[in-house]
Design an enzyme around this catalytic site. Structure first.
Site, PDB file in Angstrom:
ATOM      1  N   SER A 269      24.628  12.027  61.824  1.00  0.00           N
ATOM      2  CA  SER A 269      23.662  13.083  62.094  1.00  0.00           C
ATOM      3  C   SER A 269      22.692  13.236  60.924  1.00  0.00           C
ATOM      4  CB  SER A 269      24.415  14.381  62.413  1.00  0.00           C
ATOM      5  OG  SER A 269      23.577  15.313  63.049  1.00  0.00           O
TER       6      SER A 269
ATOM      7  N   ASP B 203      24.918  12.560  69.316  1.00  0.00           N
ATOM      8  CA  ASP B 203      25.323  12.820  67.939  1.00  0.00           C
ATOM      9  C   ASP B 203      26.706  12.264  67.594  1.00  0.00           C
ATOM     10  OD1 ASP B 203      26.167  14.188  65.508  1.00  0.00           O
ATOM     11  OD2 ASP B 203      24.554  15.617  65.881  1.00  0.00           O
TER      12      ASP B 203
END
Length: 306
Positions: free
Chosen positions: A45, A161
């Site tokens: 991320s 993610d």
């Protein structure tokens, strides 16, 4: 500490944590001042963004940009048209990342040091490692937080993610040959923080981001009306989502690092910084730097053991 020639291969696993991730920049700066230069950098991320900039030797450009961010700039990345699959204008964000992090065409094997990021296959739930291909593709897939970003289509898969499966990619560092791994966990003190009241002193520059958050909260209150039998109302939708993400990432991080422990865990105290408060980069970077300074003896000891 040993000379660079005698030092073990050092891996740095940069965890996810949205706006708290700017602490990675302060951590990298402090490690550099100690003479610690990672051979391997992995990111999840926001950690993928900072890790890519570091591996491309473009950290100065990224730091300059994030230091300049204000609330109105952050709000500009959101599309309030309420599309059904995202809130963030991914094309605009990608253009900014191409300018300040890595060029659009740069390949992972062209980077100055070993780099990889982690994403999640939305269909199978499997962990996906980006060890080749375009760096920017690897970053966009790793940051695609469900609900905020459109999933990324890559090699016939929808990716989101990496924090859903591996928030601090220590295992990826080991797989790329790191002998000593320093892990950065941004989620150590965040559980429940999004249900606390907004900081009374956070009035600087109000405007666009505050309006955005108020819009989100207003939308959520329409889903959770007052019952009439109690003065207590449920948290807003945005707060529920943020707190749920915090709980999930904290628990997954603990589980993954128990099974594949790093040699050092750097855990800056960032619970006071909200999920979307990217304009608070100065605070995050300074805490990252201070955290490394507090752990300096531990880091030096770990590196001297190999």
């Amino acid at each position: 500490m040993k000379s660079e020639a005698d030092s073990p291969r050092i891996g740095l696993a940069l965890g996810g944590g949205a706006a708290r991730g700017w602490a990675h920049i302060g951590i990298l700066r402090a490690l550099e001042e100690m003479g610690v230069r990672p051979h391997v950098v992995t990111g999840c991320s926001i950690g993928a963004i900072v890790g890519a900039a570091h591996a491309a030797e473009n950290l100065d450009s990224l730091e300059s940009w994030v230091r300049s961010l204000r609330k109105r700039d952050v709000a500009g990345f959101f599309d309030i048209g309420w599309r059904l699959n995202s809130l963030v204008d991914s094309q605009r964000l990608r253009a900014f990342l191409a300018e300040y992090v890595v060029p659009e065409s740069l390949e992972i094997d062209q980077l100055k040091r070993r780099y990889a990021s982690v994403a999640t296959d939305l269909v199978s739930g499997r962990e996906v490692w980006f060890t080749e291909g375009r760096v920017l593709d690897s970053v966009m897939a790793s940051i695609a937080l469900p609900g905020l970003f459109v999933p990324v289509r890559h090699q016939q898969r929808w990716l989101v993610d990496g924090g859903l499966v591996n928030p601090v990619p220590v295992s990826l560092c080991h797989a790329l040959g790191a002998e000593v791994v320093v892990a950065v966990n941004l989620n150590g003190d965040i559980v429940g923080r999004h249900l606390e009241k907004k900081r009374a002193d956070d009035k600087e520059e109000g405007g666009a981001l505050d309006s955005l958050l108020e819009t989100l909260r207003g939308y959520s209150s329409s889903l959770f009306p007052d019952s009439g039998n109690s003065k207590e109302t449920p948290p807003g939708l945005f707060d529920i989502i943020a707190s749920s993400i915090n709980i999930m990432q904290d628990r997954i991080t603990r589980s993954r690092m128990a099974g594949d422990p790093p040699d050092v865990v750097v855990a800056p105290r960032l619970g006071h910084i909200g999920l979307l408060e990217f304009h608070r980069a100065e605070e995050a970077m300074e805490e990252g730097r201070r955290c490394v300074e507090r752990l300096r003896p531990v880091i030096e000891y770990a590196l001297d053991q190999e």
